[in-house]
Design a protein around this motif. Structure first.
Motif, mmCIF file in Angstrom:
data_model
loop_
_atom_site.group_PDB
_atom_site.id
_atom_site.type_symbol
_atom_site.label_atom_id
_atom_site.label_comp_id
_atom_site.label_asym_id
_atom_site.label_seq_id
_atom_site.Cartn_x
_atom_site.Cartn_y
_atom_site.Cartn_z
ATOM 1 N N GLU A 273 0.919 -1.168 -0.035
ATOM 2 C CA GLU A 273 0.043 -0.030 -0.058
ATOM 3 C C GLU A 273 0.877 1.262 -0.078
ATOM 4 O O GLU A 273 0.483 2.216 -0.479
ATOM 5 C CB GLU A 273 -1.090 -0.140 1.337
ATOM 6 C CG GLU A 273 -2.223 -0.915 0.987
ATOM 7 C CD GLU A 273 -3.036 -1.167 2.242
ATOM 8 O OE1 GLU A 273 -4.018 -1.742 2.333
ATOM 9 O OE2 GLU A 273 -2.740 0.008 3.087
ATOM 10 N N ASN A 274 2.466 1.314 0.655
ATOM 11 C CA ASN A 274 2.953 2.443 0.649
ATOM 12 C C ASN A 274 3.642 2.598 -0.486
ATOM 13 O O ASN A 274 4.322 1.709 -1.046
ATOM 14 C CB ASN A 274 3.989 2.204 1.693
ATOM 15 C CG ASN A 274 4.598 3.531 2.329
ATOM 16 O OD1 ASN A 274 5.271 3.963 1.318
ATOM 17 N ND2 ASN A 274 4.682 3.477 3.367
ATOM 18 N N GLY A 275 3.440 3.576 -1.086
ATOM 19 C CA GLY A 275 3.925 3.912 -2.610
ATOM 20 C C GLY A 275 5.575 3.832 -2.519
ATOM 21 O O GLY A 275 6.371 3.300 -3.457
ATOM 22 N N VAL A 276 6.008 4.591 -1.600
ATOM 23 C CA VAL A 276 7.476 4.577 -1.517
ATOM 24 C C VAL A 276 8.318 2.914 -1.558
ATOM 25 O O VAL A 276 9.173 2.614 -2.266
ATOM 26 C CB VAL A 276 8.111 5.527 -0.103
ATOM 27 C CG1 VAL A 276 9.651 5.382 -0.253
ATOM 28 C CG2 VAL A 276 7.438 6.768 -0.458
ATOM 29 N N SER A 277 7.702 2.137 -0.566
ATOM 30 C CA SER A 277 8.360 0.962 -0.078
ATOM 31 C C SER A 277 8.190 0.063 -1.472
ATOM 32 O O SER A 277 8.539 -0.871 -1.711
ATOM 33 C CB SER A 277 7.991 0.466 1.054
ATOM 34 O OG SER A 277 6.699 0.383 1.127
ATOM 35 N N MET B 94 7.959 1.123 -4.644
ATOM 36 C CA MET B 94 9.027 1.523 -5.580
ATOM 37 C C MET B 94 10.314 1.004 -5.265
ATOM 38 O O MET B 94 11.024 0.347 -6.154
ATOM 39 C CB MET B 94 8.960 3.124 -5.683
ATOM 40 C CG MET B 94 9.824 3.599 -6.822
ATOM 41 S SD MET B 94 9.498 5.275 -6.843
ATOM 42 C CE MET B 94 10.743 5.767 -8.079
ATOM 43 N N VAL B 95 10.678 0.856 -3.953
ATOM 44 C CA VAL B 95 11.940 0.589 -3.486
ATOM 45 C C VAL B 95 11.910 -1.180 -3.675
ATOM 46 O O VAL B 95 12.874 -1.621 -4.222
ATOM 47 C CB VAL B 95 12.225 0.525 -1.997
ATOM 48 C CG1 VAL B 95 13.376 0.114 -1.641
ATOM 49 C CG2 VAL B 95 12.399 2.142 -1.922
ATOM 50 N N GLY C 217 12.226 -1.709 -7.443
ATOM 51 C CA GLY C 217 13.693 -1.100 -7.877
ATOM 52 C C GLY C 217 14.596 -2.480 -7.556
ATOM 53 O O GLY C 217 15.159 -2.967 -8.444
ATOM 54 N N LEU C 218 14.691 -3.160 -6.342
ATOM 55 C CA LEU C 218 15.443 -4.315 -5.850
ATOM 56 C C LEU C 218 15.042 -5.274 -6.887
ATOM 57 O O LEU C 218 16.097 -5.892 -7.589
ATOM 58 C CB LEU C 218 14.831 -4.550 -4.515
ATOM 59 C CG LEU C 218 15.634 -4.091 -3.408
ATOM 60 C CD1 LEU C 218 14.785 -4.881 -2.161
ATOM 61 C CD2 LEU C 218 16.807 -4.574 -3.444
ATOM 62 N N HIS D 255 16.236 -4.709 -10.662
ATOM 63 C CA HIS D 255 17.715 -4.719 -10.373
ATOM 64 C C HIS D 255 18.264 -6.174 -10.565
ATOM 65 O O HIS D 255 19.297 -6.391 -11.133
ATOM 66 C CB HIS D 255 18.314 -4.031 -9.274
ATOM 67 C CG HIS D 255 19.994 -3.662 -9.290
ATOM 68 N ND1 HIS D 255 20.368 -2.746 -9.865
ATOM 69 C CD2 HIS D 255 20.671 -4.677 -8.817
ATOM 70 C CE1 HIS D 255 21.555 -2.866 -9.809
ATOM 71 N NE2 HIS D 255 21.958 -3.955 -8.937
ATOM 72 N N LYS E 22 11.037 -6.146 6.456
ATOM 73 C CA LYS E 22 11.456 -4.776 5.765
ATOM 74 C C LYS E 22 12.420 -3.825 6.471
ATOM 75 O O LYS E 22 12.241 -3.922 7.498
ATOM 76 C CB LYS E 22 10.145 -4.057 5.540
ATOM 77 C CG LYS E 22 9.668 -4.577 4.297
ATOM 78 C CD LYS E 22 8.218 -4.046 3.968
ATOM 79 C CE LYS E 22 7.652 -2.544 4.332
ATOM 80 N NZ LYS E 22 6.335 -2.141 3.879
ATOM 81 N N PRO E 23 13.230 -3.389 5.969
ATOM 82 C CA PRO E 23 13.390 -3.097 4.585
ATOM 83 C C PRO E 23 14.518 -4.297 4.190
ATOM 84 O O PRO E 23 15.168 -4.507 4.817
ATOM 85 C CB PRO E 23 14.087 -1.780 4.193
ATOM 86 C CG PRO E 23 14.854 -1.536 5.598
ATOM 87 C CD PRO E 23 14.042 -2.109 6.475
ATOM 88 N N VAL E 24 14.270 -4.779 2.758
ATOM 89 C CA VAL E 24 15.059 -5.840 2.525
ATOM 90 C C VAL E 24 16.391 -5.327 1.769
ATOM 91 O O VAL E 24 16.354 -4.178 0.844
ATOM 92 C CB VAL E 24 14.233 -6.723 1.342
ATOM 93 C CG1 VAL E 24 15.037 -8.229 1.209
ATOM 94 C CG2 VAL E 24 13.016 -6.777 2.009
ATOM 95 N N SER E 25 17.296 -5.774 1.934
ATOM 96 C CA SER E 25 18.929 -5.384 1.336
ATOM 97 C C SER E 25 18.833 -6.401 0.049
ATOM 98 O O SER E 25 18.089 -7.127 -0.326
ATOM 99 C CB SER E 25 19.944 -5.614 2.160
ATOM 100 O OG SER E 25 20.159 -6.871 2.084
ATOM 101 N N LEU E 26 19.739 -5.829 -0.944
ATOM 102 C CA LEU E 26 19.745 -6.518 -2.248
ATOM 103 C C LEU E 26 20.189 -7.612 -1.993
ATOM 104 O O LEU E 26 19.698 -8.658 -2.728
ATOM 105 C CB LEU E 26 20.662 -5.613 -2.997
ATOM 106 C CG LEU E 26 20.966 -6.032 -4.335
ATOM 107 C CD1 LEU E 26 19.515 -5.829 -5.227
ATOM 108 C CD2 LEU E 26 22.077 -5.208 -5.253
#
Lengths: 155, 736
Positions: B616-620, B622-623, B626-627, B630, B712-716
């Motif tokens: 639900e959270n836009g920022v997370s 997106m992150v 991105g992960l 990648h 969360k937050p998950v590292s690469l």
């Protein structure tokens, strides 16, 4: 020999390290940087600007909710704080995240003064972080324009 | 000419006296005959009812004419003219006619009159009967009223004493008794004791044996029985000779107990106790007991029985309630004491944990340092003793702390990958010195199929093995010790519940430690695992130790979902300690701790992998996207549960769901997705992204069918590992 690029690069490195040491950013920000590559060159900038937009919106919601003196909907404030905490932890905004934890506690205990205080602090914090990151990006742009490469900073 | 006399000569000679009497009688007859109708008329007029008036008229006419006849007869005694004779004749004729008519009339009338008489008699009888019945009903109603009133009085109280006293008083009043008494059975049941009387203020403690014939007679029937005023139960006052004692009646009063109220045999009051109620009419009064009075007494006796039983029940329940309240209070106190004790213990542990360990460590550290310096032999001996004692003390403290934490359930295993074979060898190396001194050869047998690299709590497993083997060495004076390790199938001794989704990558390690030493009495075996219990006699207890070792080992083994037990044939025949624990198989062929680093960090197996991210959270969102981008995945993002259900398809290999937001609907989505894809071979993998990965969250995720949990937050690197683990093993539950 201190070329402009080298100077800028050193400035960049020092600034970045200072941000980490002052607790503005944490490891998650480093992770974000890892995701930036040729396919998505502006990944970090996009994420960060989305985060600040989110901050503004959520802080606005919370301010409105807390303005209803005598009839404050703490659950609404609480859910906004939860969202903000999630966003800030995804981005690595360490201080904001810490403030969110305190803020959540105030919400849960329906402490009006505490909430108002926390809201003010969050507002200040995110704005200052925004300014600092803006400076950082400016530095990056200057380096690129000067023909240099953005250095990899290991914390 | 001669005058022809039209006179009639009387028939009879003129006898002077007789004629005179006839003359008088005729006169009186006439008078009577004239007065009778007058009387009739007078009385009939007076009476309201007389149905035969015209008969009366007829009769009157008859009488009058008869009277007239007799009156006219008066003139015929002397010479009378023809007119008189004519009148006489006419009168006689008329009289004849009327008399005949009347005679004929009477034939009809007289039966009627007679039947009237019969009816009158009949009605009189009926009236008398009704009067009698009225009397009866009235008495019954009286009785009923008395009973109701009595019952009301008796039942208006639940106090036993009041019930009985009221009964006597009311009965005395209603029936105007001289004396009324109640005899209750004593505790032993062999005597009746005079408990209540009406007139006497303080009844003397007066008992009679219960087996008297008169009493048996009364107890044998539920009716009120008349008894002799001279029987022992009726002789309440000193008899002063001249009284004619009034009649006495006695009735039984059943005393019902709680146990009599079994629904099935309500009428069957078997083992009964009775009380005896004795009622005496006033002496010298000639009164007798009437039936309705006896009935009254019987009814009252029954009512009293019921009222008494109610009182008894009430007493019982009040007693029970008081008891419960007492127990409650006691339990409350006990609970508070227990809580205080627990708090005290926790405080103590907290103190012990830090405050006591620090100096301990200092002592041990400095003593070891001291050992390294130049010391005289005495000094060395002293330092060694200090070191040994403080090590022992440190071990003891750790043991106690561990045990408390184990019992609280707050201890969690620290899982890691380690080399099982090396572990066993290390243990042996630690034990060997002592064993060599005691001349006990130790052998180690590792099964050939024993995996080398396993996942488990290395430190605790070593503690367990060390404890068991150490015990074997401690308690053996001679013989050899063998340690065997093998893989065992989970037999019925193992607990059936699993924490992780079973994938076959676990096995049960069985370790057997056999010694030929002192052995243990089979009766003592259960006590071995209890804390602080020592089974050896003082003579052999040279090794010290707190007796906690086995208890702790047992708890660790249980934590590892295993079992531990000891078999021994008896004292002096040695014993075998066996334990099973569950360990995971690691497919790492290298040493533990170094994570996999694929050669190509970016596109290992993930190229084109279709993934769905719900957050639900836009920022997370997106992150996370991105992960995954990648890492080379093809990512679709959705921001709500409904959207997720709409968009998800069998092409998505993995679905990452954020379950941070409060509410269980997030988890429901997992179920719905499962429902959607039940027929597929390759199930979509579901992983949860959450803010905390404690045990309850993990259990919840598992219960909803999720294949993994991520913090969360998950590292690469984490995301990379997670993805590969999920795809390879279809399971991931990290302890992050």
């Amino acid at each position: 020999m201190d070329t402009l690029v080298a100077q800028l690069q050193r400035q960049f490195r020092d600034y970045t390290i200072s941000l980490y040491h002052q607790g503005f950013l944490d490891d998650q920000f480093t992770e974000l940087k890892k995701l930036q590559d040729e396919c998505s060159p502006d990944f970090v900038a996009e994420v960060v600007s989305l985060f600040f937009e989110d901050c503004e919106k959520l802080i606005g919601n919370m301010a409105r909710a807390l303005d209803q003196t005598g009839n404050v909907d703490f659950s609404l404030v609480g859910s906004s704080v939860h969202q903000l905490k999630g966003s800030s932890s995804s981005v690595g905004a360490k201080r904001v995240k810490g403030l969110c934890v305190t803020f959540k506690e105030c919400c849960d205990s329906q402490n009006f003064e505490g909430c108002v205080r926390c809201l003010q602090q969050v507002d200040i914090e995110y704005k200052s972080l925004k300014a600092k990151l803006q400076d950082l990006f400016n530095l990056e742009q200057q380096i690129v324009q000067a023909g240099g490469r953005i250095p990899q900073v290991d914390i | 000419m001669m005058e022809v006399c039209n006179c009639i000569e009387p028939q009879w000679p003129a006898d002077e006296l007789l004629m005179k009497y006839q003359y008088i009688s005729d006169f009186f007859i006439a008078v009577a005959y004239f007065s009778i109708p007058l009387e009739l008329i007078y009385f009939v007029k007076k009476s309201a009812v007389f149905p035969y008036r015209w008969v009366l008229v007829q009769f009157g006419a008859f009488i009058v004419l008869c009277g007239a006849t007799h009156l006219i007869n008066l003139w015929t005694f002397t010479t009378h003219s023809r007119t008189v004779a004519l009148v006489m004749t006419t009168a006689k004729v008329l009289t004849a006619v009327v008399s005949c008519a009347t005679a004929l009339m009477l034939v009809h009338i007289i039966p009627d009159l007679l039947s009237v008489k019969t009816r009158e008699l009949f009605l009189k009888n009926k009236a008398a009967e009704l009067d009698r019945e009225m009397g009866l009903i009235r008495t019954q109603e009286e009785t009923g009223r008395h009973v109701r009133m009595l019952t009301h009085e008796i039942r208006s109280t639940l106090d036993r004493h009041t019930i009985l006293k009221t009964t006597l008083v009311e009965l005395g009043r209603t029936l105007a008794l001289e004396e009324c008494a109640l005899w209750m059975p004593t505790r032993t049941g062999l005597e009746l004791q005079l408990s209540y009387t009406l007139r006497q203020q303080h009844p003397v403690e007066y008992t009679v044996p219960i087996q008297l014939p008169v009493i048996n007679q009364v107890f044998g029937t539920s009716r009120a029985v008349k008894i002799s005023p001279n029987s022992p139960v009726a002789r309440l006052r000193p008899v002063s000779g001249k009284y004619l004692l009034g009649e006495v009646v006695a009735v039984r009063v059943p005393l019902l107990h709680l146990s009599n109220f079994q629904i099935n045999d309500w009428p069957e009051l078997s083992t009964k106790r009775y009380a005896l109620m004795v009622l005496m009419l006033p002496s010298d009064s000639a009164r007798q007991w009437h039936v309705h009075e006896l009935e009254l007494v019987e009814v009252v006796a029954d009512q009293v029985a019921v009222a008494l039983s109610h009182a008894a029940i009430l007493e019982e329940s009040m007693r029970a309630r008081d008891l419960l309240m007492e127990q409650n209070v006691a339990l409350d106190i006990a609970r508070r004491e227990a809580e205080t004790a627990i708090r005290a213990r926790n405080d103590f542990l907290a103190v012990m944990n830090h405050e006591m360990r620090t100096p301990m460590h200092a002592i041990i550290a400095l003593s070891s340092l001291l050992q390294e310096t130049e010391l005289t032999p005495e000094q060395r001996l002293m330092v060694e003793t200090v070191l040994k004692s403080s090590s022992l003390l440190a071990t003891l403290m750790n043991d106690v702390l561990d045990l408390s934490r184990l019992e609280d359930g707050s201890l969690q295993l620290e899982l890691g990958t380690f080399n099982l074979h090396t572990l066993f060898r290390e243990v042996l190396n630690l034990i060997k010195p002592i064993a060599v001194i005691k001349k006990l050869p130790i052998t180690l047998n590792l099964a050939p199929d024993l995996p080398e690299f396993v996942v488990g709590d290395e430190k605790r497993l070593m503690q367990i093995i060390l404890n068991i083997v150490g015990n074997a060495v401690k308690f053996s004076k001679q013989g050899s010790i063998s340690v065997t390790a093998l893989v065992t199938k989970s037999d019925n001794r193992a607990p059936p519940d699993f924490f992780v989704v079973p994938t076959g990558s676990h096995f049960y390690l069985r370790v057997k430690v056999k010694d030929l030493g002192a052995g243990i009495n089979p009766q003592d075996i259960p006590k071995l695992f209890t804390k602080f219990a020592q089974t050896q006699s003082l003579a052999t207890r040279s090794s010290g130790g707190s007796g906690l070792g086995l208890a702790i080992s047992k708890r660790f083994v249980n934590l590892m979902e295993g079992n531990i037990w000891i078999e021994s044939e008896g004292v002096g025949k040695g014993c075998t300690a066996i334990f099973d624990v569950k360990l995971g198989i690691s497919n790492e062929s290298k040493q533990s701790g170094i994570p996999k680093v694929p050669a190509n960090p970016q596109h290992v197996n993930f190229a084109g992998l279709k993934v769905l991210v719900m957050d639900e959270n836009g920022v997370s969102r997106m992150v996370t996207k991105g992960l995954l981008v990648h890492l080379g995945c093809e990512v679709t993002t959705v921001s709500s549960n409904e959207e997720c259900l709409r968009v998800v398809s069998h092409e998505h290999r993995v679905v990452f769901m954020d379950v941070c937001t409060p509410g269980a609907e997030n988890y429901q989505i997992a179920l719905r997705i499962h429902e959607k894809f039940t027929k597929r071979h390759q199930m979509t993998l579901l992983a949860a992204l959450t803010g905390n990965t404690d045990k309850p969250t993990k259990e919840k995720c598992m219960s909803f069918g999720l294949d993994g949990v991520l913090l969360k937050p998950v590292s690469l690197d984490n995301m990379r590992n997670v993805l590969s683990d999920l795809l390879e093993h279809r399971v991931l539950y990290e302890a992050m």
